[in-house]
Enzyme design. Sequence first.
Site, PDB file in Angstrom:
ATOM      1  N   GLU A 251      49.536  35.772  35.971  1.00 22.58           N
ATOM      2  CA  GLU A 251      49.241  35.646  37.410  1.00 22.58           C
ATOM      3  C   GLU A 251      50.286  34.692  37.967  1.00 22.58           C
ATOM      4  O   GLU A 251      50.212  33.486  37.753  1.00 22.58           O
ATOM      5  CB  GLU A 251      47.819  35.095  37.609  1.00 22.58           C
ATOM      6  CG  GLU A 251      46.715  35.967  37.037  1.00 22.58           C
ATOM      7  CD  GLU A 251      46.571  37.299  37.760  1.00 22.58           C
ATOM      8  OE1 GLU A 251      47.138  37.464  38.854  1.00 22.58           O
ATOM      9  OE2 GLU A 251      45.906  38.194  37.210  1.00 22.58           O
ATOM     10  N   CYS A 285      49.095  30.377  45.835  1.00 20.79           N
ATOM     11  CA  CYS A 285      49.955  31.488  45.398  1.00 20.79           C
ATOM     12  C   CYS A 285      49.956  32.615  46.428  1.00 20.79           C
ATOM     13  O   CYS A 285      50.940  33.316  46.582  1.00 20.79           O
ATOM     14  CB  CYS A 285      49.498  32.003  44.051  1.00 20.79           C
ATOM     15  SG  CYS A 285      47.782  32.528  44.037  1.00 20.79           S
TER      16      CYS A 285
END
Length: 509
Positions: A251, A285
């Site tokens: 991720e 993110c």
Amino acid sequence: MTSVVDPKPSAVQADAAQEKQVTLLMQLHPDLTDATVEDVDKAVEISKECFLKWSKLSIRDRVAYLRKVRKEIAASVDEIVDVIVEDTGKIPVEALVNEVLVTLELIKWYENNVERILGNERVSTGLLMAHKRGEIRYQPLGVVGIVSPWNYPLTLSMGPIMAALFAGNTVVVKPSEVTPHVGIEVAEIFRRVGEKNGQFENLVQVVVGSGHVGEFIVRSKVNKVAFTGSVKTGKRVMSVASETLKPVVLELGGKDPMVVLDDANLDRAAKGAVWGAFTNSGQTCMAVERVYVHEKVFDKFVEKVVDITSKLRQGEGSNMDLGAMTWQRQTDIVRRHLKDAIEKGAKVLVGGQDIVINSRQSVSPAVLVDVDHTMDIMTQETFGPVLPIMKFKDDEEGLALANDSVYGLNSSVWGKDTSRIEYFVKNMQAGNVCVNDTMVSYAISALPFGGVGESGIGRTHGEEGLREMSQIKSVAYDRFNLKTEVQWMPIASWLEPMAKRLIKFRNRW
Ligand code: NAD
């Protein structure tokens, strides 16, 4: 040595560490030292032992145990929020809502759905195999190694930890060296639950350390690695894992676009942009990192965004809209991107100033225009409180700009016309798309979360997140216990012509 059981180094260990190179962990947190390779191997060994018992529990029994972990988190919420705020510099409400609440909701979702998702699954065997029975099993992998970042230290470690545990695995986790105390707090929660229940104290092993300790985990005997962090480190993790063909979930970073169409509700879109770009000081993110606005509404949108941004309260504690940036290295990247953009002609309409919040170097939330894709601020992950806004003339150009990136994590489109919205939803190169909202897909536990392109591989959350932590086994049962099967030896002379006829018959259309 630093582990779950004894997060503080002994004097002897500290002396030994000082003789060695001073690591990032030691610079940032002189009260801690890095775990050694032996510590990591020992943690994996303990975890493997615990796995033998944990994996034998039924899914229902696992759920019952992990419900106690959820309750322990809820009962310790104040203590957890304090540790997150201390390690990160974020405001308490961000820790409370974006970390604790989101994590607890995810755990609840797993509790309610894991049996359905990971229970044995019957499949149709098809006409030719009608005399067989097919079943899919989702079995645990063993020990999952988890390496996590600093920006959401609770949810980004607890998310993969809980998925792994619900799927029947045990875990060794390394928190970021920037926010190790949150990792130690996580270990403490599992230790307390284990102690109260008289079992499974070793379900989660926490090893503290800098990047090299993460690499010890990847090289250890863990059965899978779930990594959350930067693209650069993700590539390194994958390369090291490839040496033993260890599966990975990655991720990674993003440069998420927000596209505002000319029929969008501009008040909502402007507020959404400000929240998406500046929450957690932009250290998310899937933060809104670049905004593309239709030329017809560009000026109005910018005016609204500047107005909201200039009223934001930035500082320490409650009653603030955003807190400090977490650490100097990230602040330096933000300053570099701002400088590069200004040198290439960008105009900063508000913010962008250096400020210090409780001795943390930060930058005030900045809105920029006159930006383009020659600038780092529009192409590289900034991970800070900046909101660069660019104009587009039609939907094709808006889409092309949004897709002009090596990343593909989250994205958003804002407007009313459903066919235009559908055009973006379908064609946006991203693992997640939000419509008339931003980042919110992460908070919907049933939606798998992850990226395309350099934003990563694999998914967390949802069904896919649980199956990511499982080993899929296909089982074919014979139903009738016949003496023989048509294709077995000795091969009958009629099998070849019969197979030809069958192929012809089954492929008539
Ligand atoms: P980072 O890559 O510097 O570090 C992440 C973790 O990896 C840390 O625990 C670090 O110690 C460890 N590490 C460093 N070198 C390693 C190695 N060689 N082998 C194994 N582990 C190693 O990232 P960061 O600065 O902590 O986090 C910010 C980045 O994470 C941003 O790019 C952000 O976009 C990304 N991120 C992605 C998601 C997502 O879900 N996609 C979520 C949060 C953050």
